[in-house]
Design a protein around this motif. Structure first.
Motif, PDB file in Angstrom:
ATOM      1  N   UNK A 147       1.126  -1.318  -0.088  1.00 17.12           N
ATOM      2  CA  UNK A 147      -0.332  -0.373   0.104  1.00 17.12           C
ATOM      3  C   UNK A 147       0.798   1.297  -0.047  1.00 17.12           C
ATOM      4  N   UNK A 148       0.598   2.700  -0.273  1.00 19.41           N
ATOM      5  CA  UNK A 148       1.406   3.842  -1.327  1.00 19.41           C
ATOM      6  C   UNK A 148       0.395   4.258  -0.481  1.00 19.41           C
ATOM      7  N   UNK A 149       0.775   5.919  -0.077  1.00 23.84           N
ATOM      8  CA  UNK A 149      -0.247   7.099   0.324  1.00 23.84           C
ATOM      9  C   UNK A 149       1.316   7.858  -0.846  1.00 23.84           C
ATOM     10  N   UNK A 150      -0.369   7.983  -1.937  1.00 27.50           N
ATOM     11  CA  UNK A 150       0.781   8.410  -2.966  1.00 27.50           C
ATOM     12  C   UNK A 150       0.856  10.183  -2.192  1.00 27.50           C
ATOM     13  N   UNK A 151       1.313  11.160  -2.381  1.00 23.65           N
ATOM     14  CA  UNK A 151       1.808  13.239  -2.181  1.00 23.65           C
ATOM     15  C   UNK A 151       0.395  13.248  -3.662  1.00 23.65           C
ATOM     16  N   UNK A 152      -0.103  15.025  -3.138  1.00 26.96           N
ATOM     17  CA  UNK A 152      -1.661  15.153  -3.513  1.00 26.96           C
ATOM     18  C   UNK A 152      -1.333  16.731  -3.597  1.00 26.96           C
ATOM     19  N   UNK A 153      -1.943  16.995  -4.338  1.00 23.10           N
ATOM     20  CA  UNK A 153      -1.167  18.954  -3.831  1.00 23.10           C
ATOM     21  C   UNK A 153      -2.702  19.227  -3.169  1.00 23.10           C
ATOM     22  N   UNK A 154      -3.727  18.724  -2.792  1.00 20.12           N
ATOM     23  CA  UNK A 154      -4.624  18.746  -2.372  1.00 20.12           C
ATOM     24  C   UNK A 154      -5.607  17.925  -1.426  1.00 20.12           C
ATOM     25  N   UNK A 155      -6.161  18.442  -0.605  1.00 18.24           N
ATOM     26  CA  UNK A 155      -5.947  18.015   0.839  1.00 18.24           C
ATOM     27  C   UNK A 155      -7.742  17.952   0.986  1.00 18.24           C
ATOM     28  N   UNK A 156      -8.731  18.422   0.528  1.00 17.87           N
ATOM     29  CA  UNK A 156      -9.404  19.053   0.323  1.00 17.87           C
ATOM     30  C   UNK A 156     -10.214  20.301   0.209  1.00 17.87           C
ATOM     31  N   UNK A 157     -11.500  19.897  -0.337  1.00 16.83           N
ATOM     32  CA  UNK A 157     -11.996  21.490  -1.053  1.00 16.83           C
ATOM     33  C   UNK A 157     -13.169  21.768  -0.575  1.00 16.83           C
ATOM     34  N   UNK A 158     -13.611  22.271  -0.536  1.00 16.22           N
ATOM     35  CA  UNK A 158     -14.861  24.171  -0.109  1.00 16.22           C
ATOM     36  C   UNK A 158     -15.377  24.380  -1.026  1.00 16.22           C
ATOM     37  N   UNK A 196     -11.964  18.702  -9.126  1.00 17.76           N
ATOM     38  CA  UNK A 196     -12.083  17.488  -8.515  1.00 17.76           C
ATOM     39  C   UNK A 196     -11.504  16.299  -9.728  1.00 17.76           C
ATOM     40  N   UNK A 197     -12.691  16.793 -10.880  1.00 20.05           N
ATOM     41  CA  UNK A 197     -12.328  15.829 -11.639  1.00 20.05           C
ATOM     42  C   UNK A 197     -10.878  15.606 -12.218  1.00 20.05           C
ATOM     43  N   UNK A 198     -10.528  16.781 -12.336  1.00 17.24           N
ATOM     44  CA  UNK A 198      -9.221  17.330 -13.151  1.00 17.24           C
ATOM     45  C   UNK A 198      -8.486  16.969 -12.205  1.00 17.24           C
ATOM     46  N   UNK A 199      -8.481  16.968 -10.891  1.00 14.24           N
ATOM     47  CA  UNK A 199      -7.616  16.317  -9.752  1.00 14.24           C
ATOM     48  C   UNK A 199      -7.612  14.456  -9.949  1.00 14.24           C
ATOM     49  N   UNK A 200      -8.448  14.268 -10.096  1.00 15.02           N
ATOM     50  CA  UNK A 200      -8.911  12.348  -9.979  1.00 15.02           C
ATOM     51  C   UNK A 200      -7.822  12.439 -12.090  1.00 15.02           C
ATOM     52  N   UNK A 201      -7.835  12.839 -12.840  1.00 12.46           N
ATOM     53  CA  UNK A 201      -7.281  12.504 -13.832  1.00 12.46           C
ATOM     54  C   UNK A 201      -6.103  12.492 -13.526  1.00 12.46           C
ATOM     55  N   UNK A 202      -5.471  13.360 -13.374  1.00 14.15           N
ATOM     56  CA  UNK A 202      -3.806  14.153 -12.773  1.00 14.15           C
ATOM     57  C   UNK A 202      -3.263  12.963 -12.361  1.00 14.15           C
ATOM     58  N   UNK A 203      -4.142  12.018 -10.938  1.00 16.20           N
ATOM     59  CA  UNK A 203      -3.596  11.221  -9.830  1.00 16.20           C
ATOM     60  C   UNK A 203      -3.915  10.125 -11.068  1.00 16.20           C
ATOM     61  N   UNK A 204      -4.253   9.961 -11.587  1.00 21.11           N
ATOM     62  CA  UNK A 204      -5.016   8.994 -12.712  1.00 21.11           C
ATOM     63  C   UNK A 204      -5.201   7.876 -11.513  1.00 21.11           C
TER      64      UNK A 204
END
Length: 145
Positions: free
Chosen positions: A25-36, A53-61
């Protein structure tokens, strides 16, 4: 498999990414932790959230989304905004699973994560989203979901 766990609280979507390759299991780095979302009554605010949200999911595959389900009525019911955010997330074009807090706890009890949470570099508020993603992946591995 890369999964994004999502906890919806009020007008906020808290996320945690988790990937699984073999037994690792790996917790990848992510540029965002939450959306408000501040003005959920406007179409523009929900559209902006959906796009970001959709763009973040695409960027991180990300391959799958796991949302912690909320009660629809009663004292512990989720807010109207949280259900709008859930709908926007479900329209992101990825498979979505809703997991109840009880299901997550059962899965964590069956297969507790063997990890030092402090070493994961997750914020404390991201823990429920991480646990949702972990429970989903374990449920898939052991055929319990």
């Amino acid at each position: 498999m890369k999964v994004c766990g999502v906890e919806l609280k009020g007008s906020e979507a808290i996320i945690s990414l988790l990937s699984n390759e073999g037994d690792t299991f790996n917790v990848p780095e992510c540029r965002k932790q939450s959306f408000t979302v501040s003005a959920s009554e406007t179409q523009e605010a929900i559209s902006e959230f959906h796009f970001a949200f959709k763009k973040l999911m695409e960027d991180y595959k990300v391959e799958h989304l796991v949302i912690i389900s909320r009660e629809q009525k009663g004292k512990l019911a989720g807010s109207a905004t949280s259900f709008k955010l859930e709908a926007a997330i479900q329209l992101a074009g990825l498979p979505v699973t809703l997991l109840s807090p009880v299901s997550i706890k059962e899965q964590l009890k069956r297969n507790p994560p063997q990890v030092d949470y402090d070493a994961l570099e997750l914020k404390r508020f991201q823990l429920p989203a991480f646990e949702a993603a972990y429970a989903y992946i374990n449920g898939r591995i052991y055929g319990k979901l």
